[in-house]
Design an enzyme around this catalytic site. Structure first.
Site, PDB file in Angstrom:
ATOM      1  N   TYR A 120      69.491  77.058  98.370  1.00 25.49           N
ATOM      2  CA  TYR A 120      70.746  76.650  97.726  1.00 25.49           C
ATOM      3  C   TYR A 120      71.128  77.691  96.674  1.00 25.49           C
ATOM      4  O   TYR A 120      70.376  77.920  95.734  1.00 25.49           O
ATOM      5  CB  TYR A 120      70.590  75.267  97.080  1.00 25.49           C
ATOM      6  CG  TYR A 120      70.444  74.178  98.113  1.00 25.49           C
ATOM      7  CD1 TYR A 120      71.565  73.522  98.605  1.00 25.49           C
ATOM      8  CD2 TYR A 120      69.199  73.838  98.622  1.00 25.49           C
ATOM      9  CE1 TYR A 120      71.439  72.539  99.574  1.00 25.49           C
ATOM     10  CE2 TYR A 120      69.061  72.863  99.603  1.00 25.49           C
ATOM     11  CZ  TYR A 120      70.180  72.217 100.067  1.00 25.49           C
ATOM     12  OH  TYR A 120      70.069  71.265 101.038  1.00 25.49           O
ATOM     13  N   GLY A 143      72.951  79.188  93.415  1.00 17.86           N
ATOM     14  CA  GLY A 143      73.251  78.518  92.151  1.00 17.86           C
ATOM     15  C   GLY A 143      73.164  79.458  90.975  1.00 17.86           C
ATOM     16  O   GLY A 143      73.389  80.668  91.111  1.00 17.86           O
ATOM     17  N   CYS A 155      57.983  77.026  85.159  1.00 12.17           N
ATOM     18  CA  CYS A 155      57.033  77.598  86.129  1.00 12.17           C
ATOM     19  C   CYS A 155      57.520  78.874  86.805  1.00 12.17           C
ATOM     20  O   CYS A 155      56.911  79.924  86.623  1.00 12.17           O
ATOM     21  CB  CYS A 155      56.675  76.550  87.178  1.00 12.17           C
ATOM     22  SG  CYS A 155      55.683  75.214  86.479  1.00 12.17           S
ATOM     23  N   LYS A 197      66.834  71.288  86.004  1.00 11.18           N
ATOM     24  CA  LYS A 197      67.155  70.642  87.283  1.00 11.18           C
ATOM     25  C   LYS A 197      67.346  69.147  87.026  1.00 11.18           C
ATOM     26  O   LYS A 197      67.030  68.668  85.933  1.00 11.18           O
ATOM     27  CB  LYS A 197      66.070  70.907  88.316  1.00 11.18           C
ATOM     28  CG  LYS A 197      64.698  70.354  87.957  1.00 11.18           C
ATOM     29  CD  LYS A 197      63.901  70.410  89.206  1.00 11.18           C
ATOM     30  CE  LYS A 197      62.507  70.181  89.212  1.00 11.18           C
ATOM     31  NZ  LYS A 197      61.852  70.027  90.439  1.00 11.18           N
TER      32      LYS A 197
HETATM   33  P1  NAD Z   1      53.330  71.165  78.689  1.00 10.00           P
HETATM   34  O1  NAD Z   1      53.718  72.166  77.663  1.00 10.00           O
HETATM   35  O2  NAD Z   1      54.290  70.107  79.074  1.00 10.00           O
HETATM   36  O3  NAD Z   1      51.993  70.422  78.225  1.00 10.00           O
HETATM   37  C1  NAD Z   1      50.910  71.036  77.636  1.00 10.00           C
HETATM   38  C2  NAD Z   1      50.290  70.039  76.647  1.00 10.00           C
HETATM   39  O4  NAD Z   1      49.068  70.575  76.177  1.00 10.00           O
HETATM   40  C3  NAD Z   1      51.156  69.783  75.411  1.00 10.00           C
HETATM   41  O5  NAD Z   1      51.324  68.394  75.247  1.00 10.00           O
HETATM   42  C4  NAD Z   1      50.356  70.388  74.257  1.00 10.00           C
HETATM   43  O6  NAD Z   1      50.522  69.694  73.035  1.00 10.00           O
HETATM   44  C5  NAD Z   1      48.944  70.267  74.796  1.00 10.00           C
HETATM   45  N1  NAD Z   1      47.968  71.196  74.212  1.00 10.00           N
HETATM   46  C6  NAD Z   1      48.119  72.507  73.915  1.00 10.00           C
HETATM   47  N2  NAD Z   1      46.970  73.020  73.427  1.00 10.00           N
HETATM   48  C7  NAD Z   1      46.070  72.006  73.424  1.00 10.00           C
HETATM   49  C8  NAD Z   1      44.713  71.891  73.030  1.00 10.00           C
HETATM   50  N3  NAD Z   1      44.051  72.917  72.548  1.00 10.00           N
HETATM   51  N4  NAD Z   1      44.111  70.698  73.175  1.00 10.00           N
HETATM   52  C9  NAD Z   1      44.783  69.613  73.667  1.00 10.00           C
HETATM   53  N5  NAD Z   1      46.063  69.675  74.050  1.00 10.00           N
HETATM   54  C10 NAD Z   1      46.702  70.840  73.923  1.00 10.00           C
HETATM   55  O7  NAD Z   1      52.862  72.006  79.943  1.00 10.00           O
HETATM   56  P2  NAD Z   1      52.997  71.577  81.488  1.00 10.00           P
HETATM   57  O8  NAD Z   1      54.379  71.791  81.936  1.00 10.00           O
HETATM   58  O9  NAD Z   1      52.324  70.274  81.686  1.00 10.00           O
HETATM   59  O10 NAD Z   1      52.113  72.728  82.168  1.00 10.00           O
HETATM   60  C11 NAD Z   1      50.711  72.766  82.032  1.00 10.00           C
HETATM   61  C12 NAD Z   1      50.168  73.761  83.027  1.00 10.00           C
HETATM   62  O11 NAD Z   1      50.432  73.310  84.356  1.00 10.00           O
HETATM   63  C13 NAD Z   1      50.794  75.156  82.945  1.00 10.00           C
HETATM   64  O12 NAD Z   1      49.823  76.118  83.261  1.00 10.00           O
HETATM   65  C14 NAD Z   1      51.862  75.122  84.011  1.00 10.00           C
HETATM   66  O13 NAD Z   1      52.169  76.399  84.507  1.00 10.00           O
HETATM   67  C15 NAD Z   1      51.193  74.278  85.067  1.00 10.00           C
HETATM   68  N6  NAD Z   1      52.115  73.552  85.954  1.00 10.00           N
HETATM   69  C16 NAD Z   1      53.242  72.976  85.457  1.00 10.00           C
HETATM   70  C17 NAD Z   1      54.085  72.266  86.297  1.00 10.00           C
HETATM   71  C18 NAD Z   1      55.357  71.651  85.784  1.00 10.00           C
HETATM   72  O14 NAD Z   1      56.202  71.281  86.616  1.00 10.00           O
HETATM   73  N7  NAD Z   1      55.544  71.504  84.486  1.00 10.00           N
HETATM   74  C19 NAD Z   1      53.782  72.143  87.657  1.00 10.00           C
HETATM   75  C20 NAD Z   1      52.606  72.703  88.131  1.00 10.00           C
HETATM   76  C21 NAD Z   1      51.780  73.412  87.269  1.00 10.00           C
END
Ligand code: NAD
Length: 452
Positions: free
Chosen positions: A253, A255, A262, A323
């Site tokens: 798509y 856009g 990510c 999104k």
């Molecule tokens: P996020 O920022 O939403 O969440 C991370 C959390 O970790 C936060 O709440 C933060 O306060 C906490 N945190 C940071 N340091 C910490 C510590 N030392 N101890 C305890 N908590 C701590 O991140 P997310 O979007 O959930 O992504 C997390 C990982 O997963 C990343 O590597 C990302 O690339 C991967 N990922 C994300 C998605 C997505 O759609 N968001 C999908 C697949 C993979």
């Protein structure tokens, strides 16, 4: 099973909640006390369909709890997931400092054997390095598993409960693989859903998958640009292409470019990995470059229409999240569009069903930006409407109200939501991505108002 999740963001919170819902006893750790306080009261700090209900239900059963204390988590869980952020460093490589700090702390805190699972997206070789750190810091037995997450924000609960595949990356610890396989068994549609790979391959699958999806988006955006310049409708081209079973329709798509937490960072991080091992990454570099162009293409369309100086202009923005069905504005194209138009002097009236609070924080200090409570409030006396996110509620708007509210009847659509022929009938000038502009002539009468 007793499970601990470190990091209660989009990934950690969904993982912990869904594992608790399947009957496990889960402790979610986060360093943010405000987040933990909210969660302990059953309030989700993020918008994700179905998540808050599930948190509330599992808090009530006592199978889910939240804490800021890592020591409590390490004592509780035989399996410890690490799901903290891996944001881009200044050079684009993944910043692994949070993951590494947690691995070091877990090593110091554990008093018996543990299975440690890295769910955060990390570059190939990270598991090996973290395993070495654990080896150096603890005398207790451990296994270090890679288990990348593929959930999509906006459908995260659904994706976690019914995943296409579950990747378990291990360097040969059969017992740990068995434990993680049992943990995931309730979510596996078939036994083949769970795939056991080497740890390095598991880490690579995540980056390669995101980079491939980003590539499809940049590819179709590039084709869309050629279409726009040759008076061809990209939507017709896209559907013709997508009918080929070798190609498929998903992620084709055009856009305003990909955004979110990510794709942008993972493409960049993979480029750094390639550079680090002397591999060329021309395709990935072009994917990123096209996306940077695409993020400003919509704003440039607006500047072509009104001129470079937008002082005295008011423009409405529909959609701020990167999104639909999420409140996440990290790297959202709407933010880039707003920054550019604000710099050109425009006043911007912005509406999003869920992401306004996050966008407000992100755009703090950005001149002339205001947030309103509804889509029609946003277009009140605006000189044009700009659509950045394809929320369902924007798909079939009340065109009579749009015509009567807008000072100039112009829509710039970054998501190709409408048929240009409909817009001609509606007597609204319509600019979209990869399609010739639809400009009604004087002869086009507006459709009669709808009956109540
Ligand atoms: P996020 O920022 O939403 O969440 C991370 C959390 O970790 C936060 O709440 C933060 O306060 C906490 N945190 C940071 N340091 C910490 C510590 N030392 N101890 C305890 N908590 C701590 O991140 P997310 O979007 O959930 O992504 C997390 C990982 O997963 C990343 O590597 C990302 O690339 C991967 N990922 C994300 C998605 C997505 O759609 N968001 C999908 C697949 C993979």
């Amino acid at each position: 099973m007793k499970v601990t999740i470190v990091g209660s963001g989009y990934v950690g919170l969904v993982t912990g909640t869904c594992l608790a819902d399947a009957g496990n006893h889960v402790v979610c750790v986060d360093i943010d006390p405000a987040k933990v306080e909210k969660l302990s009261k059953g309030v989700s700090p993020i918008y994700e369909p179905g998540l808050e209900e599930l948190i509330k239900a599992n808090l009530a059963t006592g199978r889910l709890r939240f804490t800021t204390q890592l020591a409590e988590g390490v004592e509780h869980g035989g399996v410890i997931f690490i799901a903290v952020g891996t944001p881009p460093s200044a050079d684009g490589s993944a910043d692994l400092s949070s993951v590494e700090a947690i691995v070091r702390d877990v090593a110091k805190l554990m008093t018996s054997s543990r299975v440690i699972v890295i769910k955060s997206t990390v570059p190939v070789g990270t598991g090996r390095r973290m395993s070495q750190i654990l080896e150096d810091l603890t005398a207790h037995p451990f296994a270090l598993i890679s288990n990348p997450e593929f959930l999509r924000e906006g459908a995260a609960v659904e994706d976690f409960l019914r995943p296409d595949r579950i990747i378990i990356g291990s360097d040969g610890d059969a017992d740990a693989v068995q434990i993680i396989t049992e943990l995931y068994a309730p979510f596996a549609k078939t036994p083949q859903t769970i795939m056991v790979l080497s740890r390095d391959a598991a880490e690579m699958v995540k980056y390669a998958s995101n980079a491939y999806l980003a590539t499809r988006i940049s590819f179709i955006n590039e084709i869309a640009d050629i279409c726009a310049r040759t008076d061809v409708d990209i939507n017709e081209v896209r559907s013709g292409m997508g009918a080929d079973s070798r190609i498929g329709a998903a992620f084709l798509y055009p856009g305003v470019g990909y955004g979110g937490s990510c794709f942008p960072k993972d493409v960049q991080a993979l480029i750094r990995v390639a550079q680090g091992v002397g591999s060329r990454s021309d395709v990935l570099a072009s994917v990123h470059a096209r996306n940077e162009l695409q993020k400003v293409a919509l704003a440039e369309m607006v500047l072509r229409k009104y001129g470079k100086d937008l002082a005295g202009r008011t423009l409405a923005i529909w959609g701020l999240a990167f999104k639909p069905n999420t409140d996440d504005v990290r790297d959202a194209p709407a933010i880039s569009v707003i920054r550019l138009l604000s710099k050109a002097g425009a006043r911007l009236r912005c509406y999003d069903p869920k992401a306004s609070a996050n966008a407000k924080a992100e755009l703090k200090g950005c001149r002339g930006v205001e947030f309103v409570a509804g889509p029609y409030e946003a277009i009140e006396k605006a000189d044009g409407l700009i659509i950045c996110t394809e929320w369902n509620e924007f798909r079939t708007p009340d065109f009579d109200r749009i015509r009567s509210h807008l000072r100039e009847r112009v829509i710039f659509d970054g998501r190709n939501l409408y048929d240009p022929r409909t817009m001609i009938r509606q007597r609204i000038e319509y600019h979209s991505i990869g399609r010739p502009a639809a400009i009604p002539s004087r002869g086009h009468a507006a459709p009669p108002p709808k009956h109540k």
